[in-house]
Design a protein around this motif. Structure first.
Motif, mmCIF file in Angstrom:
data_model
loop_
_atom_site.group_PDB
_atom_site.id
_atom_site.type_symbol
_atom_site.label_atom_id
_atom_site.label_comp_id
_atom_site.label_asym_id
_atom_site.label_seq_id
_atom_site.Cartn_x
_atom_site.Cartn_y
_atom_site.Cartn_z
ATOM 1 N N ALA A 125 0.758 -1.136 0.017
ATOM 2 C CA ALA A 125 0.030 -0.067 0.057
ATOM 3 C C ALA A 125 0.799 1.344 -0.113
ATOM 4 N N ALA A 126 2.066 1.409 0.533
ATOM 5 C CA ALA A 126 2.974 2.259 0.529
ATOM 6 C C ALA A 126 4.061 2.519 -0.432
ATOM 7 N N SER A 127 3.809 1.529 -1.422
ATOM 8 C CA SER A 127 4.919 1.586 -2.497
ATOM 9 C C SER A 127 4.627 2.768 -3.394
ATOM 10 N N PRO A 128 5.485 3.524 -3.849
ATOM 11 C CA PRO A 128 5.231 4.338 -4.874
ATOM 12 C C PRO A 128 4.495 4.340 -6.126
ATOM 13 N N PRO A 129 3.848 5.434 -6.550
ATOM 14 C CA PRO A 129 2.862 5.293 -7.700
ATOM 15 C C PRO A 129 4.193 5.021 -8.901
ATOM 16 N N ILE A 130 3.200 4.431 -10.030
ATOM 17 C CA ILE A 130 4.210 4.126 -11.165
ATOM 18 C C ILE A 130 3.445 5.204 -12.184
ATOM 19 N N TYR A 131 4.503 5.708 -12.825
ATOM 20 C CA TYR A 131 4.383 6.804 -13.843
ATOM 21 C C TYR A 131 4.745 6.388 -15.449
ATOM 22 N N HIS A 132 3.934 6.713 -16.419
ATOM 23 C CA HIS A 132 4.438 6.542 -17.784
ATOM 24 C C HIS A 132 4.336 8.040 -18.204
ATOM 25 N N LEU A 133 5.165 8.381 -19.228
ATOM 26 C CA LEU A 133 5.353 9.668 -20.076
ATOM 27 C C LEU A 133 5.165 9.230 -21.354
ATOM 28 N N LEU A 134 4.042 9.952 -21.828
ATOM 29 C CA LEU A 134 3.554 9.774 -23.356
ATOM 30 C C LEU A 134 3.922 10.957 -23.929
ATOM 31 N N THR A 135 4.591 10.804 -25.102
ATOM 32 C CA THR A 135 4.959 11.840 -25.979
ATOM 33 C C THR A 135 4.157 11.594 -27.438
ATOM 34 N N LEU A 136 3.335 12.521 -27.665
ATOM 35 C CA LEU A 136 2.767 12.241 -29.164
ATOM 36 C C LEU A 136 3.359 13.497 -30.029
ATOM 37 N N ASP A 137 3.939 12.856 -30.991
ATOM 38 C CA ASP A 137 4.498 13.761 -32.098
ATOM 39 C C ASP A 137 3.417 14.209 -33.294
ATOM 40 N N TYR A 138 3.404 15.216 -33.311
ATOM 41 C CA TYR A 138 2.347 16.038 -34.296
ATOM 42 C C TYR A 138 2.933 16.333 -35.567
ATOM 43 N N VAL A 139 1.928 16.533 -36.703
ATOM 44 C CA VAL A 139 2.197 16.802 -37.938
ATOM 45 C C VAL A 139 2.652 18.558 -37.723
ATOM 46 N N GLU A 140 3.532 18.772 -38.640
ATOM 47 C CA GLU A 140 4.015 20.267 -38.784
ATOM 48 C C GLU A 140 3.022 21.302 -38.415
ATOM 49 N N ASP A 141 1.796 21.112 -39.299
ATOM 50 C CA ASP A 141 0.803 22.231 -39.158
ATOM 51 C C ASP A 141 -0.369 22.065 -38.381
ATOM 52 N N ILE A 142 0.035 21.377 -36.941
ATOM 53 C CA ILE A 142 -1.119 20.978 -36.038
ATOM 54 C C ILE A 142 -1.962 22.370 -35.850
ATOM 55 N N LEU A 143 -1.337 23.403 -35.420
ATOM 56 C CA LEU A 143 -2.183 24.467 -34.891
ATOM 57 C C LEU A 143 -3.452 24.821 -36.143
ATOM 58 N N GLU A 144 -3.132 24.601 -37.301
ATOM 59 C CA GLU A 144 -3.820 24.812 -38.451
ATOM 60 C C GLU A 144 -4.812 23.740 -38.544
ATOM 61 N N LYS A 145 -4.602 22.343 -38.394
ATOM 62 C CA LYS A 145 -5.427 21.359 -38.411
ATOM 63 C C LYS A 145 -5.997 20.720 -37.393
ATOM 64 N N ARG A 146 -5.971 21.132 -36.200
ATOM 65 C CA ARG A 146 -6.494 20.542 -34.982
ATOM 66 C C ARG A 146 -7.928 20.736 -34.490
ATOM 67 N N ASP A 147 -8.425 22.219 -34.975
ATOM 68 C CA ASP A 147 -9.658 22.626 -34.620
ATOM 69 C C ASP A 147 -10.689 21.755 -34.452
ATOM 70 N N PRO A 148 -10.944 20.864 -35.640
ATOM 71 C CA PRO A 148 -12.211 20.163 -35.698
ATOM 72 C C PRO A 148 -12.206 19.035 -34.740
ATOM 73 N N TYR A 149 -10.989 18.687 -34.209
ATOM 74 C CA TYR A 149 -10.807 17.484 -33.453
ATOM 75 C C TYR A 149 -10.236 17.887 -31.952
ATOM 76 N N ARG A 150 -9.993 19.213 -31.745
ATOM 77 C CA ARG A 150 -9.478 19.434 -30.215
ATOM 78 C C ARG A 150 -10.489 19.447 -29.333
ATOM 79 N N ALA A 151 -11.642 19.471 -29.339
ATOM 80 C CA ALA A 151 -12.699 19.359 -28.398
ATOM 81 C C ALA A 151 -12.642 17.926 -27.682
ATOM 82 N N ASP A 152 -12.589 16.848 -28.726
ATOM 83 C CA ASP A 152 -12.514 15.671 -28.480
ATOM 84 C C ASP A 152 -11.355 15.051 -27.814
#
Length: 139
Positions: A44-71
């Motif tokens: 019960a006292a053991s430390p939590p386990i963490y994972h780091l996720l890195t998503l690599d985005y397309v070059e123009d993510i800021l222009e393409k993300r709007d239709p999908y950003r809310a989801d």
């Protein structure tokens, strides 16, 4: 005739405390029960386990993300509400990746999270990495 166990010896002071109701006699607890109890406490006292996720985005993510950003954000907030995502956000200057910190879940959970993500499904994620993360300071 059956052999009888010798009565347990107690100190006169302890006997007085029991008689006066200041303490109660304790039941004998075996060593194996104490060890098992300690193992549960340590787990019960053991430390939590963490994972780091890195998503690599397309070059123009800021222009393409709007239709999908809310989801995309809704999925991250749902995982946060479940206690799985601790932090999440995009790297800046340039905005070329998203980073998520997951807590107390396995790599398969993180992988399923990615594959259900709106950005991933829309082709805005060109690659991703999931790495165990050993926290040394903080959290």
């Amino acid at each position: 005739a059956a052999a009888r166990a010798a009565p347990a010896r107690v100190s006169p002071a302890f006997a007085r405390r029991v008689a006066l109701g200041r303490t109660a006699p304790r039941a004998h607890v075996s060593r194996s029960a104490r060890v098992a109890s300690s193992a549960v406490a340590m787990a019960a006292a053991s430390p939590p386990i963490y994972h780091l996720l890195t998503l690599d985005y397309v070059e123009d993510i800021l222009e393409k993300r709007d239709p999908y950003r809310a989801d995309h954000i809704a999925g991250a907030k749902a995982a946060e509400a479940d206690g799985k995502v601790v932090l999440a956000g995009a790297l800046q200057n340039p905005t070329d990746a998203g980073v998520f910190v997951f807590k107390d879940c396995d790599e398969a959970f993180v992988d399923a999270f990615v594959k259900a993500d709106a950005y991933y499904k829309a082709g805005l994620v060109t690659g991703y990495t999931i790495r165990p993360w050993m926290i040394v300071v903080g959290a």
